[in-house]
Write a protein that holds these residues in place. Sequence first.
Motif, PDB file in Angstrom:
ATOM      1  N   SER A 122       0.783  -0.746  -0.123  1.00 39.17           N
ATOM      2  CA  SER A 122       0.188   0.636  -0.051  1.00 39.17           C
ATOM      3  C   SER A 122       0.856   1.013   0.092  1.00 39.17           C
ATOM      4  O   SER A 122       1.829   0.799   0.964  1.00 39.17           O
ATOM      5  CB  SER A 122      -0.509   0.072   1.473  1.00 39.17           C
ATOM      6  OG  SER A 122      -0.165  -0.137   2.107  1.00 39.17           O
ATOM      7  N   TRP A 123       0.380   1.896  -0.728  1.00 40.75           N
ATOM      8  CA  TRP A 123       1.016   3.501  -0.813  1.00 40.75           C
ATOM      9  C   TRP A 123       0.128   4.814  -0.308  1.00 40.75           C
ATOM     10  O   TRP A 123      -1.027   4.752  -0.694  1.00 40.75           O
ATOM     11  CB  TRP A 123       1.492   4.175  -2.578  1.00 40.75           C
ATOM     12  CG  TRP A 123       2.393   3.013  -2.537  1.00 40.75           C
ATOM     13  CD1 TRP A 123       3.865   3.652  -2.670  1.00 40.75           C
ATOM     14  CD2 TRP A 123       2.482   2.125  -3.305  1.00 40.75           C
ATOM     15  NE1 TRP A 123       4.077   1.838  -3.662  1.00 40.75           N
ATOM     16  CE2 TRP A 123       3.633   1.431  -3.888  1.00 40.75           C
ATOM     17  CE3 TRP A 123       0.769   1.333  -3.625  1.00 40.75           C
ATOM     18  CZ2 TRP A 123       3.004  -0.031  -4.769  1.00 40.75           C
ATOM     19  CZ3 TRP A 123       1.426   0.063  -4.176  1.00 40.75           C
ATOM     20  CH2 TRP A 123       2.516  -0.650  -4.566  1.00 40.75           C
ATOM     21  N   SER A 124       0.098   5.626   0.573  1.00 40.04           N
ATOM     22  CA  SER A 124      -0.356   7.176   0.475  1.00 40.04           C
ATOM     23  C   SER A 124       0.475   7.988   0.781  1.00 40.04           C
ATOM     24  O   SER A 124       1.093   8.694   0.668  1.00 40.04           O
ATOM     25  CB  SER A 124      -0.719   7.188   2.193  1.00 40.04           C
ATOM     26  OG  SER A 124       0.664   6.667   2.799  1.00 40.04           O
ATOM     27  N   SER A 125      -0.744   9.235  -0.210  1.00 36.22           N
ATOM     28  CA  SER A 125       0.342  10.744  -0.440  1.00 36.22           C
ATOM     29  C   SER A 125      -1.219  11.687   0.600  1.00 36.22           C
ATOM     30  O   SER A 125      -2.477  11.647  -0.125  1.00 36.22           O
ATOM     31  CB  SER A 125       0.092  10.843  -1.607  1.00 36.22           C
ATOM     32  OG  SER A 125      -0.024  11.614  -2.172  1.00 36.22           O
ATOM     33  N   LEU A 126      -0.774  12.387   0.863  1.00 37.96           N
ATOM     34  CA  LEU A 126      -0.993  13.384   1.607  1.00 37.96           C
ATOM     35  C   LEU A 126      -0.468  14.950   1.010  1.00 37.96           C
ATOM     36  O   LEU A 126       1.128  15.542   1.478  1.00 37.96           O
ATOM     37  CB  LEU A 126      -1.247  13.027   3.000  1.00 37.96           C
ATOM     38  CG  LEU A 126      -1.722  15.035   3.663  1.00 37.96           C
ATOM     39  CD1 LEU A 126      -3.264  14.581   3.279  1.00 37.96           C
ATOM     40  CD2 LEU A 126      -1.876  14.606   5.569  1.00 37.96           C
ATOM     41  N   ASP A 127      -1.307  15.837  -0.046  1.00 34.97           N
ATOM     42  CA  ASP A 127       0.121  16.633  -0.796  1.00 34.97           C
ATOM     43  C   ASP A 127      -1.285  17.686   0.455  1.00 34.97           C
ATOM     44  O   ASP A 127      -1.959  18.423  -0.211  1.00 34.97           O
ATOM     45  CB  ASP A 127      -0.818  16.676  -1.989  1.00 34.97           C
ATOM     46  CG  ASP A 127      -0.094  18.196  -3.030  1.00 34.97           C
ATOM     47  OD1 ASP A 127       0.551  18.336  -2.219  1.00 34.97           O
ATOM     48  OD2 ASP A 127      -0.719  17.964  -3.993  1.00 34.97           O
ATOM     49  N   ASN A 128      -0.290  18.815   1.232  1.00 36.91           N
ATOM     50  CA  ASN A 128      -1.063  19.548   1.925  1.00 36.91           C
ATOM     51  C   ASN A 128      -0.591  20.934   0.742  1.00 36.91           C
ATOM     52  O   ASN A 128       0.039  21.487   0.999  1.00 36.91           O
ATOM     53  CB  ASN A 128      -0.335  19.505   2.984  1.00 36.91           C
ATOM     54  CG  ASN A 128      -1.389  20.372   4.467  1.00 36.91           C
ATOM     55  OD1 ASN A 128      -2.067  21.379   4.088  1.00 36.91           O
ATOM     56  ND2 ASN A 128      -0.812  19.927   5.859  1.00 36.91           N
ATOM     57  N   ASN A 129      -1.906  21.591   1.376  1.00 38.13           N
ATOM     58  CA  ASN A 129      -1.937  22.754   0.262  1.00 38.13           C
ATOM     59  C   ASN A 129      -2.546  24.338   1.376  1.00 38.13           C
ATOM     60  O   ASN A 129      -2.779  25.345   0.688  1.00 38.13           O
ATOM     61  CB  ASN A 129      -3.120  22.943  -0.723  1.00 38.13           C
ATOM     62  CG  ASN A 129      -2.194  22.439  -1.950  1.00 38.13           C
ATOM     63  OD1 ASN A 129      -1.501  22.072  -2.250  1.00 38.13           O
ATOM     64  ND2 ASN A 129      -3.635  21.341  -2.365  1.00 38.13           N
ATOM     65  N   GLY A 130      -1.522  23.777   2.578  1.00 39.50           N
ATOM     66  CA  GLY A 130      -2.074  25.131   3.334  1.00 39.50           C
ATOM     67  C   GLY A 130      -3.783  25.102   3.929  1.00 39.50           C
ATOM     68  O   GLY A 130      -3.884  24.076   4.320  1.00 39.50           O
ATOM     69  N   VAL A 131      -3.683  26.320   3.826  1.00 42.27           N
ATOM     70  CA  VAL A 131      -5.543  26.830   4.227  1.00 42.27           C
ATOM     71  C   VAL A 131      -6.402  26.810   3.178  1.00 42.27           C
ATOM     72  O   VAL A 131      -7.079  26.585   3.068  1.00 42.27           O
ATOM     73  CB  VAL A 131      -5.591  28.536   4.438  1.00 42.27           C
ATOM     74  CG1 VAL A 131      -4.725  28.687   5.467  1.00 42.27           C
ATOM     75  CG2 VAL A 131      -4.448  29.154   2.904  1.00 42.27           C
ATOM     76  N   ASP A 132      -5.755  26.170   1.727  1.00 41.60           N
ATOM     77  CA  ASP A 132      -6.477  25.520   0.553  1.00 41.60           C
ATOM     78  C   ASP A 132      -7.441  24.083   1.101  1.00 41.60           C
ATOM     79  O   ASP A 132      -7.508  23.530   0.045  1.00 41.60           O
ATOM     80  CB  ASP A 132      -5.727  25.709  -0.487  1.00 41.60           C
ATOM     81  CG  ASP A 132      -5.193  27.475  -0.598  1.00 41.60           C
ATOM     82  OD1 ASP A 132      -6.747  27.591  -0.205  1.00 41.60           O
ATOM     83  OD2 ASP A 132      -4.580  27.428  -1.288  1.00 41.60           O
ATOM     84  N   GLY A 133      -6.486  23.560   2.321  1.00 41.33           N
ATOM     85  CA  GLY A 133      -6.864  22.036   2.398  1.00 41.33           C
ATOM     86  C   GLY A 133      -5.622  20.978   1.746  1.00 41.33           C
ATOM     87  O   GLY A 133      -4.649  21.642   1.442  1.00 41.33           O
ATOM     88  N   SER A 134      -5.856  20.755   1.567  1.00 35.48           N
ATOM     89  CA  SER A 134      -5.081  18.879   1.297  1.00 35.48           C
ATOM     90  C   SER A 134      -6.111  17.756   0.067  1.00 35.48           C
ATOM     91  O   SER A 134      -6.946  17.505   0.163  1.00 35.48           O
ATOM     92  CB  SER A 134      -4.313  18.386   1.982  1.00 35.48           C
ATOM     93  OG  SER A 134      -5.335  17.125   2.840  1.00 35.48           O
ATOM     94  N   GLN A 135      -4.960  17.246  -0.829  1.00 33.55           N
ATOM     95  CA  GLN A 135      -5.381  16.211  -1.356  1.00 33.55           C
ATOM     96  C   GLN A 135      -4.864  14.915  -0.992  1.00 33.55           C
ATOM     97  O   GLN A 135      -3.848  14.918  -0.371  1.00 33.55           O
ATOM     98  CB  GLN A 135      -5.371  16.468  -2.269  1.00 33.55           C
ATOM     99  CG  GLN A 135      -5.368  17.121  -3.879  1.00 33.55           C
ATOM    100  CD  GLN A 135      -7.549  16.979  -4.223  1.00 33.55           C
ATOM    101  OE1 GLN A 135      -7.424  15.832  -3.814  1.00 33.55           O
ATOM    102  NE2 GLN A 135      -8.108  17.818  -3.310  1.00 33.55           N
ATOM    103  N   PHE A 136      -5.713  13.728  -0.469  1.00 34.40           N
ATOM    104  CA  PHE A 136      -5.170  12.730   0.116  1.00 34.40           C
ATOM    105  C   PHE A 136      -5.543  11.779  -1.236  1.00 34.40           C
ATOM    106  O   PHE A 136      -6.181  11.771  -1.830  1.00 34.40           O
ATOM    107  CB  PHE A 136      -6.418  12.353   1.323  1.00 34.40           C
ATOM    108  CG  PHE A 136      -5.740  10.744   1.928  1.00 34.40           C
ATOM    109  CD1 PHE A 136      -4.565  11.047   2.777  1.00 34.40           C
ATOM    110  CD2 PHE A 136      -6.819   9.586   1.232  1.00 34.40           C
ATOM    111  CE1 PHE A 136      -4.425   9.733   2.413  1.00 34.40           C
ATOM    112  CE2 PHE A 136      -6.111   8.801   2.091  1.00 34.40           C
ATOM    113  CZ  PHE A 136      -5.162   8.180   2.504  1.00 34.40           C
TER     114      PHE A 136
END
Length: 298
Positions: free
Chosen positions: A115-129
């Motif tokens: 398994s792989w997991s990714s969290l792209d944090n965009n600060g106040v704009d939220g994040s993509q999981f």
Amino acid sequence: MSEGTMQRRAQRADRSDQRTRRVSRVLFGAAAVPVMLVAAACSSGSDGGDDGKKASEKAQEISASPSPTVRAAAYRQLPEVCDVLTKKTLEDLVPEGTKGKEGSSDDTTMRANCSWSSLDNNGVDGSQFRWLNVSLLRFESDVTRGAGDELAREHYEKQVQEVQAAEGATNLKPEPLSGTGDQATAVRYDLKKKEGDFKQQTIVARVENVVVTLDYNGAGLAGDETPSAGDLMKDAKKAAKEAIASVTKANASEGGGTDGSTDEPGSEGQGAAPESSRKSPSSTKSPSSSSSSSSSKT
């Protein structure tokens, strides 16, 4: 001699003749008994000999019968599960988490998952999981259960049904998928969680005696927009094809399913033409093996 004396002599003679006849009958009957016993013994011995001969012939027939056999499984091993996808594909699907985590298995030649997991944090704009999981399950041929590809087909069908019965799934859309192994089905659905709205894509595919299950989901968290289900499914389909190709390559490089030899008891030659060029036999029931979960992970 008086008349009375003559009558008494005649009567005694008659009684003597009667006793003589009775004794003769007794002696004749006694002589006949041994003859009957001998005849019966001969008859009995003859029957016993026939039965013994038949039993011996039956035993020889059984010993001469061939042992049960089953078509050998085409694929003998699984690839390194965390290496079934290219780096480029992982960067597209899980850009912030390309290093996979392999699950535990008591026999990685039979079952494995990564398994792989990714969290792209965009600060106040939220994040993509994003979360991705690939599960591999290989079936051996068994004289009591059936051929490996038949067992894999049964598991494939059961897995597809389980995916479509996922708890909490909405907007579920299954579709057959061509060009991915011997048979494949793609299923998409929405799943609402407290963290956000998840878009789940699951592809179940089978190649020969191996079943590949790929789960891929994504969500926009903390106010970020929800990803496109169409885009996620496009990426999932690409990854599933790569995983199937890795399974085939791993066995071809080791000669699996090509050299015609086998060390499996009760199996025929290991080599076989690909399933697409073989006539599919009737389905064989058997108990199924454990499958990977198709539910979303966060």
